[in-house]
Design a protein around this motif. Structure first.
Motif, PDB file in Angstrom:
ATOM      1  N   ALA A 138       0.838  -1.213   0.000  1.00 10.11           N
ATOM      2  CA  ALA A 138       0.000   0.000   0.000  1.00 10.11           C
ATOM      3  C   ALA A 138       0.866   1.254   0.000  1.00 10.11           C
ATOM      4  O   ALA A 138       0.540   2.248  -0.654  1.00 10.11           O
ATOM      5  CB  ALA A 138      -0.921  -0.017   1.226  1.00 10.11           C
ATOM      6  N   ILE A 139       1.976   1.215   0.739  1.00 13.29           N
ATOM      7  CA  ILE A 139       2.884   2.368   0.780  1.00 13.29           C
ATOM      8  C   ILE A 139       3.578   2.534  -0.565  1.00 13.29           C
ATOM      9  O   ILE A 139       3.788   3.653  -1.050  1.00 13.29           O
ATOM     10  CB  ILE A 139       3.908   2.202   1.916  1.00 13.29           C
ATOM     11  N   GLN A 140       3.932   1.414  -1.209  1.00 12.41           N
ATOM     12  CA  GLN A 140       4.553   1.501  -2.528  1.00 12.41           C
ATOM     13  C   GLN A 140       3.600   2.162  -3.527  1.00 12.41           C
ATOM     14  O   GLN A 140       4.007   3.036  -4.299  1.00 12.41           O
ATOM     15  CB  GLN A 140       4.923   0.107  -3.015  1.00 12.41           C
ATOM     16  N   ARG A 141       2.334   1.745  -3.498  1.00  8.58           N
ATOM     17  CA  ARG A 141       1.352   2.329  -4.427  1.00  8.58           C
ATOM     18  C   ARG A 141       1.153   3.810  -4.136  1.00  8.58           C
ATOM     19  O   ARG A 141       1.095   4.624  -5.060  1.00  8.58           O
ATOM     20  CB  ARG A 141       0.026   1.580  -4.319  1.00  8.58           C
ATOM     21  N   LEU A 142       1.059   4.150  -2.845  1.00  4.93           N
ATOM     22  CA  LEU A 142       0.830   5.544  -2.493  1.00  4.93           C
ATOM     23  C   LEU A 142       2.027   6.401  -2.892  1.00  4.93           C
ATOM     24  O   LEU A 142       1.853   7.551  -3.314  1.00  4.93           O
ATOM     25  CB  LEU A 142       0.565   5.672  -0.983  1.00  4.93           C
ATOM     26  N   GLN A 143       3.228   5.852  -2.777  1.00  8.35           N
ATOM     27  CA  GLN A 143       4.401   6.622  -3.171  1.00  8.35           C
ATOM     28  C   GLN A 143       4.337   6.982  -4.653  1.00  8.35           C
ATOM     29  O   GLN A 143       4.684   8.095  -5.048  1.00  8.35           O
ATOM     30  CB  GLN A 143       5.682   5.846  -2.863  1.00  8.35           C
ATOM     31  N   ALA A 144       3.893   6.033  -5.472  1.00  6.89           N
ATOM     32  CA  ALA A 144       3.743   6.315  -6.899  1.00  6.89           C
ATOM     33  C   ALA A 144       2.679   7.387  -7.136  1.00  6.89           C
ATOM     34  O   ALA A 144       2.855   8.288  -7.969  1.00  6.89           O
ATOM     35  CB  ALA A 144       3.385   5.034  -7.645  1.00  6.89           C
ATOM     36  N   GLU A 145       1.577   7.327  -6.394  1.00  8.17           N
ATOM     37  CA  GLU A 145       0.519   8.325  -6.535  1.00  8.17           C
ATOM     38  C   GLU A 145       0.997   9.696  -6.073  1.00  8.17           C
ATOM     39  O   GLU A 145       0.667  10.724  -6.682  1.00  8.17           O
ATOM     40  CB  GLU A 145      -0.710   7.891  -5.733  1.00  8.17           C
ATOM     41  N   VAL A 146       1.773   9.717  -4.996  1.00  7.00           N
ATOM     42  CA  VAL A 146       2.318  10.983  -4.509  1.00  7.00           C
ATOM     43  C   VAL A 146       3.242  11.598  -5.548  1.00  7.00           C
ATOM     44  O   VAL A 146       3.219  12.805  -5.797  1.00  7.00           O
ATOM     45  CB  VAL A 146       3.071  10.762  -3.176  1.00  7.00           C
ATOM     46  N   SER A 147       4.058  10.754  -6.182  1.00 11.49           N
ATOM     47  CA  SER A 147       4.974  11.249  -7.209  1.00 11.49           C
ATOM     48  C   SER A 147       4.213  11.868  -8.375  1.00 11.49           C
ATOM     49  O   SER A 147       4.564  12.951  -8.858  1.00 11.49           O
ATOM     50  CB  SER A 147       5.866  10.102  -7.702  1.00 11.49           C
ATOM     51  N   ARG A 148       3.153  11.198  -8.830  1.00 15.73           N
ATOM     52  CA  ARG A 148       2.355  11.750  -9.923  1.00 15.73           C
ATOM     53  C   ARG A 148       1.650  13.035  -9.487  1.00 15.73           C
ATOM     54  O   ARG A 148       1.575  14.002 -10.247  1.00 15.73           O
ATOM     55  CB  ARG A 148       1.336  10.716 -10.397  1.00 15.73           C
ATOM     56  N   ALA A 149       1.134  13.038  -8.265  1.00 23.03           N
ATOM     57  CA  ALA A 149       0.427  14.226  -7.771  1.00 23.03           C
ATOM     58  C   ALA A 149       1.365  15.428  -7.682  1.00 23.03           C
ATOM     59  O   ALA A 149       0.972  16.560  -7.973  1.00 23.03           O
ATOM     60  CB  ALA A 149      -0.195  13.935  -6.404  1.00 23.03           C
ATOM     61  N   GLU A 150       2.608  15.179  -7.280  1.00 21.59           N
ATOM     62  CA  GLU A 150       3.568  16.284  -7.197  1.00 21.59           C
ATOM     63  C   GLU A 150       3.787  16.918  -8.564  1.00 21.59           C
ATOM     64  O   GLU A 150       3.872  18.148  -8.686  1.00 21.59           O
ATOM     65  CB  GLU A 150       4.893  15.771  -6.630  1.00 21.59           C
TER      66      GLU A 150
END
Length: 281
Positions: free
Chosen positions: A137-149
């Motif tokens: 879940a943290i791996q997926r969220l990290q990818a989403e955070v990167s795209r959101a940034e």
């Protein structure tokens, strides 16, 4: 993924960037000049009706900033992924940034491109470079955070705050912070890293050592039922040998048997206890 087998990356662009753009760091003056040129070219591309000409203008911007792509990849070298793969990821992200850039938002292309390239390089580590793998879940969220940034940087014209990223994704700020902290999982910190105000210690010295008392307490708890089930003489021999620290000859004299019999009793009892503990573990 290697540089040569990426079918979507124009080989001519790569060759041209190698001959026209230096690999060295980008100076402030140079960045400002290229930033102005990029804005003009991308604005012209956005209004171009001919798709081939629009692509040519965008590719010119990509060529202009290939040095920046290599510099972005170089920040992450030596962390377990081949440098050419990191450069390829950064170059593809630069191309994507040029294709998707919207000059009407009033955001500088360089700001948008750097965030996009950094996010793509980090995604390489997320997919291929974990040394210590956090929960999925943290791996997926990290990818989403990167795209959101990247999206928010394009919208806001600056790097977004943690609160803004959390609101954009609809997740708690603490989750965003945890995902950001997972960046350190790619390569573990050396235990020989100097620590302290004067650097006179190492990180390994600060880690807690194995507590032998805990292991002894666990052994006692597991052994107690097995010892209680032994015949009285066997328990006596164990007590005198391991708690009173008596020699086999002293035990033999105390229970009126030979030393050889004491040795056989100890061997038999220890084999029995070992077998019972093996079944428990």
């Amino acid at each position: 993924m290697s540089r040569t087998n990426a079918a979507t990356w124009p080989a001519a662009l790569e060759h041209e960037s190698r001959t026209r753009v230096p690999v060295g760091p980008v100076t402030t003056e140079g960045a400002e000049t290229r930033g102005q040129i990029s804005t003009r070219l991308l604005t012209q591309a956005a209004g171009e009706s001919d798709p081939l000409e629009r692509k040519r203008l965008q590719d010119e911007v990509v060529v202009m900033h290939m040095g920046l792509a290599r510099a972005t990849a170089a920040r992450y070298r030596g962390r377990g992924i081949a440098e050419e793969d990191l450069e390829q990821a950064a170059a593809m992200a630069l191309l994507k940034a040029a294709r998707n850039f919207d000059p009407t938002r009033g955001v500088e292309f360089l700001s948008y491109a750097v965030v996009t390239m950094t996010g793509e390089v980090k995604r390489q580590f997320r997919d291929f470079g974990w040394m210590v793998r956090p929960p999925r879940a943290i791996q997926r969220l990290q990818a989403e955070v990167s795209r959101a940034e990247g999206e928010l940087t394009h919208q806001l014209g600056r790097s977004p705050k943690v609160r803004e990223v959390a609101e954009h994704l609809g997740v708690p700020e603490d989750d965003v912070l945890e995902a950001l902290s997972a960046d350190g999982c790619y390569t573990p910190t050396s235990l020989d890293l100097p620590v302290g105000a004067e650097g006179n210690g190492v990180l390994g010295d600060t880690l807690s050592q194995e507590d032998g008392a805990l292991a002894e307490a666990e052994a006692r708890v597991m052994l107690l039922p097995a010892v209680r089930a032994l015949p009285e003489r066997d328990r006596t021999v164990l007590y005198l040998r391991f708690f009173k620290q008596q020699s086999q000859s002293q035990i033999a004299a105390q229970i009126d048997v030979t030393q050889m019999q004491v040795s056989r009793i100890l061997s038999r009892v220890l084999d029995r206890l070992h077998g019972e503990l093996s079944e428990l573990t």
